[in-house]
Write a protein that holds these residues in place. Structure first.
Motif, PDB file in Angstrom:
ATOM      1  N   ASN A 192       0.864  -1.194   0.000  1.00  0.00           N
ATOM      2  CA  ASN A 192       0.000   0.000   0.000  1.00  0.00           C
ATOM      3  C   ASN A 192       0.898   1.241   0.000  1.00  0.00           C
ATOM      4  OD1 ASN A 192      -1.372   2.313   1.003  1.00  0.00           O
ATOM      5  ND2 ASN A 192      -2.985   0.978   1.817  1.00  0.00           N
ATOM      6  N   PRO A 193       0.858   2.059  -1.040  1.00  0.00           N
ATOM      7  CA  PRO A 193       1.796   3.203  -1.132  1.00  0.00           C
ATOM      8  C   PRO A 193       1.669   4.194   0.020  1.00  0.00           C
ATOM      9  CG  PRO A 193       0.101   3.318  -2.851  1.00  0.00           C
ATOM     10  CD  PRO A 193      -0.037   1.996  -2.195  1.00  0.00           C
ATOM     11  N   ILE A 194       0.480   4.326   0.578  1.00  0.00           N
ATOM     12  CA  ILE A 194       0.333   5.253   1.716  1.00  0.00           C
ATOM     13  C   ILE A 194       1.053   4.677   2.940  1.00  0.00           C
ATOM     14  CG2 ILE A 194      -1.310   6.445   3.242  1.00  0.00           C
ATOM     15  CD1 ILE A 194      -1.737   7.378   0.476  1.00  0.00           C
ATOM     16  N   LEU A 195       0.937   3.378   3.149  1.00  0.00           N
ATOM     17  CA  LEU A 195       1.637   2.760   4.283  1.00  0.00           C
ATOM     18  C   LEU A 195       3.143   2.788   4.050  1.00  0.00           C
ATOM     19  CD1 LEU A 195      -0.555  -0.326   5.311  1.00  0.00           C
ATOM     20  CD2 LEU A 195      -0.645   2.055   6.099  1.00  0.00           C
ATOM     21  N   ALA A 196       3.555   2.608   2.788  1.00  0.00           N
ATOM     22  CA  ALA A 196       4.992   2.662   2.483  1.00  0.00           C
ATOM     23  C   ALA A 196       5.535   4.052   2.779  1.00  0.00           C
ATOM     24  CB  ALA A 196       5.232   2.295   1.026  1.00  0.00           C
ATOM     25  N   ARG A 197       4.735   5.083   2.440  1.00  0.00           N
ATOM     26  CA  ARG A 197       5.169   6.464   2.698  1.00  0.00           C
ATOM     27  C   ARG A 197       5.261   6.700   4.207  1.00  0.00           C
ATOM     28  NH1 ARG A 197       8.292  10.114   2.406  1.00  0.00           N
ATOM     29  NH2 ARG A 197       7.681  12.315   2.631  1.00  0.00           N
ATOM     30  N   ALA A 198       4.272   6.177   4.941  1.00  0.00           N
ATOM     31  CA  ALA A 198       4.281   6.343   6.410  1.00  0.00           C
ATOM     32  C   ALA A 198       5.465   5.592   7.012  1.00  0.00           C
ATOM     33  CB  ALA A 198       2.967   5.834   6.997  1.00  0.00           C
ATOM     34  N   MET A 199       5.763   4.396   6.483  1.00  0.00           N
ATOM     35  CA  MET A 199       6.905   3.609   6.965  1.00  0.00           C
ATOM     36  C   MET A 199       8.197   4.372   6.701  1.00  0.00           C
ATOM     37  SD  MET A 199       7.483   0.399   8.235  1.00  0.00           S
ATOM     38  CE  MET A 199       8.212   1.365   9.501  1.00  0.00           C
ATOM     39  N   ASP A 200       8.306   4.919   5.492  1.00  0.00           N
ATOM     40  CA  ASP A 200       9.524   5.668   5.135  1.00  0.00           C
ATOM     41  C   ASP A 200       9.693   6.869   6.059  1.00  0.00           C
ATOM     42  OD1 ASP A 200      10.919   7.951   3.388  1.00  0.00           O
ATOM     43  OD2 ASP A 200      11.547   5.990   2.624  1.00  0.00           O
ATOM     44  N   ARG A 201       8.574   7.520   6.379  1.00  0.00           N
ATOM     45  CA  ARG A 201       8.642   8.701   7.264  1.00  0.00           C
ATOM     46  C   ARG A 201       9.085   8.287   8.666  1.00  0.00           C
ATOM     47  NH1 ARG A 201       3.422  11.321   6.984  1.00  0.00           N
ATOM     48  NH2 ARG A 201       4.149  12.314   5.067  1.00  0.00           N
ATOM     49  N   ILE A 202       8.612   7.151   9.132  1.00  0.00           N
ATOM     50  CA  ILE A 202       9.037   6.670  10.451  1.00  0.00           C
ATOM     51  C   ILE A 202      10.540   6.404  10.441  1.00  0.00           C
ATOM     52  CG2 ILE A 202       8.941   4.638  11.984  1.00  0.00           C
ATOM     53  CD1 ILE A 202       5.924   4.621  11.596  1.00  0.00           C
ATOM     54  N   PHE A 203      11.048   5.823   9.350  1.00  0.00           N
ATOM     55  CA  PHE A 203      12.504   5.612   9.248  1.00  0.00           C
ATOM     56  C   PHE A 203      13.213   6.964   9.362  1.00  0.00           C
ATOM     57  CE2 PHE A 203      11.901   1.676   6.255  1.00  0.00           C
ATOM     58  CZ  PHE A 203      11.542   0.902   7.350  1.00  0.00           C
ATOM     59  N   THR A 204      12.739   7.968   8.618  1.00  0.00           N
ATOM     60  CA  THR A 204      13.399   9.288   8.607  1.00  0.00           C
ATOM     61  C   THR A 204      13.391   9.920   9.994  1.00  0.00           C
ATOM     62  OG1 THR A 204      12.873   9.708   6.276  1.00  0.00           O
ATOM     63  CG2 THR A 204      13.227  11.639   7.685  1.00  0.00           C
ATOM     64  N   LEU A 205      12.255   9.803  10.700  1.00  0.00           N
ATOM     65  CA  LEU A 205      12.117  10.468  12.007  1.00  0.00           C
ATOM     66  C   LEU A 205      13.045   9.868  13.054  1.00  0.00           C
ATOM     67  CD1 LEU A 205       8.245  10.923  12.153  1.00  0.00           C
ATOM     68  CD2 LEU A 205       9.956  12.717  11.805  1.00  0.00           C
ATOM     69  N   HIS A 206      13.532   8.651  12.816  1.00  0.00           N
ATOM     70  CA  HIS A 206      14.384   7.989  13.816  1.00  0.00           C
ATOM     71  C   HIS A 206      15.848   7.926  13.379  1.00  0.00           C
ATOM     72  CE1 HIS A 206      10.416   6.372  15.007  1.00  0.00           C
ATOM     73  NE2 HIS A 206      10.951   6.164  16.200  1.00  0.00           N
ATOM     74  N   ALA A 207      16.207   8.600  12.288  1.00  0.00           N
ATOM     75  CA  ALA A 207      17.498   8.355  11.630  1.00  0.00           C
ATOM     76  C   ALA A 207      18.713   8.690  12.485  1.00  0.00           C
ATOM     77  CB  ALA A 207      17.562   9.124  10.314  1.00  0.00           C
ATOM     78  N   ASP A 208      18.699   9.836  13.162  1.00  0.00           N
ATOM     79  CA  ASP A 208      19.856  10.215  13.982  1.00  0.00           C
ATOM     80  C   ASP A 208      19.422  11.205  15.051  1.00  0.00           C
ATOM     81  OD1 ASP A 208      22.821  12.124  13.889  1.00  0.00           O
ATOM     82  OD2 ASP A 208      22.667  10.060  14.573  1.00  0.00           O
ATOM     83  N   HIS A 209      20.200  11.296  16.129  1.00  0.00           N
ATOM     84  CA  HIS A 209      19.748  12.180  17.210  1.00  0.00           C
ATOM     85  C   HIS A 209      20.882  12.598  18.134  1.00  0.00           C
ATOM     86  CE1 HIS A 209      16.384  13.566  19.967  1.00  0.00           C
ATOM     87  NE2 HIS A 209      16.098  14.046  18.773  1.00  0.00           N
ATOM     88  N   GLU A 210      21.942  13.178  17.592  1.00  0.00           N
ATOM     89  CA  GLU A 210      23.115  13.622  18.358  1.00  0.00           C
ATOM     90  C   GLU A 210      23.727  12.435  19.123  1.00  0.00           C
ATOM     91  OE1 GLU A 210      22.665  16.852  21.035  1.00  0.00           O
ATOM     92  OE2 GLU A 210      22.220  18.359  19.503  1.00  0.00           O
ATOM     93  N   GLN A 211      24.187  12.698  20.350  1.00  0.00           N
ATOM     94  CA  GLN A 211      24.961  11.684  21.091  1.00  0.00           C
ATOM     95  C   GLN A 211      24.077  10.962  22.109  1.00  0.00           C
ATOM     96  OE1 GLN A 211      27.752  11.223  19.608  1.00  0.00           O
ATOM     97  NE2 GLN A 211      27.347  13.065  18.400  1.00  0.00           N
ATOM     98  N   ASN A 212      22.934  10.425  21.660  1.00  0.00           N
ATOM     99  CA  ASN A 212      22.053   9.646  22.547  1.00  0.00           C
ATOM    100  C   ASN A 212      22.783   8.403  23.024  1.00  0.00           C
ATOM    101  OD1 ASN A 212      21.296   7.312  20.551  1.00  0.00           O
ATOM    102  ND2 ASN A 212      21.248   9.230  19.418  1.00  0.00           N
ATOM    103  N   ALA A 213      22.159   7.669  23.938  1.00  0.00           N
ATOM    104  CA  ALA A 213      22.850   6.567  24.605  1.00  0.00           C
ATOM    105  C   ALA A 213      23.392   5.534  23.619  1.00  0.00           C
ATOM    106  CB  ALA A 213      21.894   5.896  25.598  1.00  0.00           C
ATOM    107  N   SER A 214      22.591   5.148  22.629  1.00  0.00           N
ATOM    108  CA  SER A 214      23.052   4.085  21.709  1.00  0.00           C
ATOM    109  C   SER A 214      24.135   4.608  20.767  1.00  0.00           C
ATOM    110  CB  SER A 214      21.874   3.518  20.913  1.00  0.00           C
ATOM    111  OG  SER A 214      21.164   4.550  20.262  1.00  0.00           O
ATOM    112  N   THR A 215      24.024   5.854  20.336  1.00  0.00           N
ATOM    113  CA  THR A 215      25.068   6.427  19.475  1.00  0.00           C
ATOM    114  C   THR A 215      26.370   6.575  20.260  1.00  0.00           C
ATOM    115  OG1 THR A 215      23.434   7.577  18.124  1.00  0.00           O
ATOM    116  CG2 THR A 215      25.682   8.447  18.090  1.00  0.00           C
ATOM    117  N   SER A 216      26.264   6.987  21.516  1.00  0.00           N
ATOM    118  CA  SER A 216      27.465   7.088  22.356  1.00  0.00           C
ATOM    119  C   SER A 216      28.085   5.713  22.560  1.00  0.00           C
ATOM    120  CB  SER A 216      27.110   7.724  23.701  1.00  0.00           C
ATOM    121  OG  SER A 216      26.583   9.029  23.496  1.00  0.00           O
TER     122      SER A 216
END
Ligand code: SDX
Length: 431
Positions: A215-239
């Motif tokens: 479903n292209p709408i779900l694919a777009r929503a999935m892609d957006r979720i990937f983008t929103l979680h992509a990076d976040h400075e020096q959070n615990a897992s990145t550190s």
């Protein structure tokens, strides 16, 4: 960074020390204490790193007071609306938005690395069927160094590049296979004619018995979720990834360390914990009881999906996620989803409660994401794997940035020792 020529003066034991002050392109000035122990014979003390910059970086900047998140200077809300995940991956990895030709080449390179060594399937089959997908993913990613040994030499820029592409490309396949294994369905191979998000959805939900239309709408929503979680400075897992990398560990081992850290409910595990909390609350009339529990110092319960170390205003990702939740659930005809209703009412009541206002606790990225993922058909156990999939590009970008700094050295914090001072061994008959 620019040396501001400003200094901070420290007076200790009758001595005065001038510490350089470094100025960022955005955010607070930084007092450079690298020479403090050598000069003054003292450590600084900051468990949890609430006031400590562990590195310099050019990748992501968060203004917690404004509720702003920038990736290489571009605001997350603009990227979520106008860009897509692989373009954001390019931006995080290489520093600039790609031209059309650069993007096509990058997407082709990622697409061509989505398959996983066939023998790795044996790893999945070694787990119990009811293993948490995060347990499987930590193990499989850590084992990648045994299968992709030709991209583990961190001193070879080309191998670093190949490892980066392999990690970004293979995480959807590994996460989808962890899901398939947990539900007893056969693995579905990636397809090169599908975009990144569609490929992931198909690998998760297709079965050999019939065709699966994305479903292209779900694919777009999935892609957006990937983008929103992509990076976040020096959070615990990145550190964690940076610290693991500082010893010279191979990229797959470093990413596996980051995945392990992300799993915690205070970090990436909060999306699963938040949905389980919303389900436990169940109905709007039980919200006040849970808000009181979250405020009770004697009760370890916290509102999952609320609060953040850096954001003291709205998490901009939560705003986009909330809009996406409304869109996806309306598309699926479940806009009256009880969990979404509880989430919206909980947010409303918490944000008008003096406790949350005074402590500046707002919904974070994990508050609404689980509602969308559940509506898409994912079990809660797949929420954190999807966060790990999304954050892989952030971990890899920060890993590459650290390795490209010739001055980087092994991370080795000191401590405030409160244990016994020297004493002699006592034989057992004298104790
Ligand atoms: C992520 O760092 C990142 O960038 C992480 C992340 C990323 O993209 O990488 O954004 C992803 O991990 C988001 C956070 C997901 N975690 C949760 O939603 C779990 C619930 N949140 C809390 O556990 C907490 O808010 C943290 C862990 C997120 C932040 O904790 P801090 O910065 O250490 O703050 P704190 O625990 O010192 O809290 C400050 C005060 C405390 O009260 P006092 O001791 O001062 O009286 O606020 C209270 C806390 O008790 N508080 C909460 C609360 N969060 C903080 N009270 C109730 N419910 C909450 N959720």
């Amino acid at each position: 960074m620019k040396d501001t020529l400003k200094t901070a003066t420290l007076t200790l034991n009758g001595q005065t020390y001038e510490l350089p002050v470094l100025s960022p392109t955005a955010g607070p000035d930084v007092i450079d204490i690298r020479k403090l122990y050598a000069q003054a014979g003292v450590f600084t003390y900051d468990p949890g790193f609430t006031s400590t910059a562990s590195c310099d970086s050019t990748i992501t900047f968060i203004d917690g007071d404004k509720g702003e998140l920038l990736h290489r200077g571009y605001p997350i809300d603009q990227l979520a609306e106008k860009s897509h995940y692989l373009e954001v991956c390019y931006l995080l990895l290489y520093g600039e938005l790609p031209t059309a030709a650069q993007l096509e080449d990058f997407e082709t390179r990622v697409t061509r690395h989505t398959m996983v060594h066939e023998q790795m399937q044996n790893f999945f089959r070694g787990f119990r069927r009811d293993a948490h997908p995060m347990a499987i993913i930590v193990g499989v990613v850590g084992a990648m160094s045994a299968f992709y040994h030709d991209s583990t030499d961190i001193n070879d820029p080309w191998q670093r590049e190949v490892a980066s592409i392999r990690m970004i490309a293979k995480m959807p396949t590994i996460c989808a296979w962890a899901y398939k294994y947990s539900i007893g369905q056969p693995f579905v191979y990636p397809r090169n004619d599908l975009d990144y998000a569609s490929n992931f959805l198909r690998m998760c939900f297709a079965v050999p018995a019939e065709e699966y239309e994305v479903n292209p709408i779900l694919a777009r929503a999935m892609d957006r979720i990937f983008t929103l979680h992509a990076d976040h400075e020096q959070n615990a897992s990145t550190s964690t990834v940076r610290l693991a990398s500082s010893s010279g560990a191979n990229p797959f081992a470093c990413i596996a360390a980051g995945i392990a850290c992300l799993w915690g409910p205070a970090h990436g595990g909060a999306n699963q914990a938040c949905l389980e909390m919303l389900r436990e609350i169940g109905t709007v009339d039980r919200i006040p009881e849970y808000i009181e529990r979250a405020k009770d110092k004697n009760d370890p319960f916290r509102l999952m999906g609320f609060g953040h170390r850096v954001y003291k205003n709205f998490d901009p990702r939560a705003k986009v996620m909330k809009q996406s939740a409304d869109e996806v659930l309306e598309l699926l005809g479940i806009e009256d989803n009880p969990t979404l209703q509880v989430a919206k009412e909980l947010e409303k009541q918490a944000l008008s409660d003096p406790y949350f206002i005074e402590k500046k606790l707002f919904p974070n990225v994990d508050f609404y994401s689980g509602i969308i993922l559940e509506a898409m058909g994912f079990p809660t156990s797949m929420f954190t794997p999807i966060f790990a999939l999304s954050r892989t590009v952030g971990w890899i970008s920060q890993w590459k940035e650290q390795l490209s700094d010739p001055a980087h050295k092994i991370g080795r914090p000191r401590q405030l020792y409160l244990g016994e001072t020297r004493r002699d061994y006592v034989d057992i008959e004298n104790r």
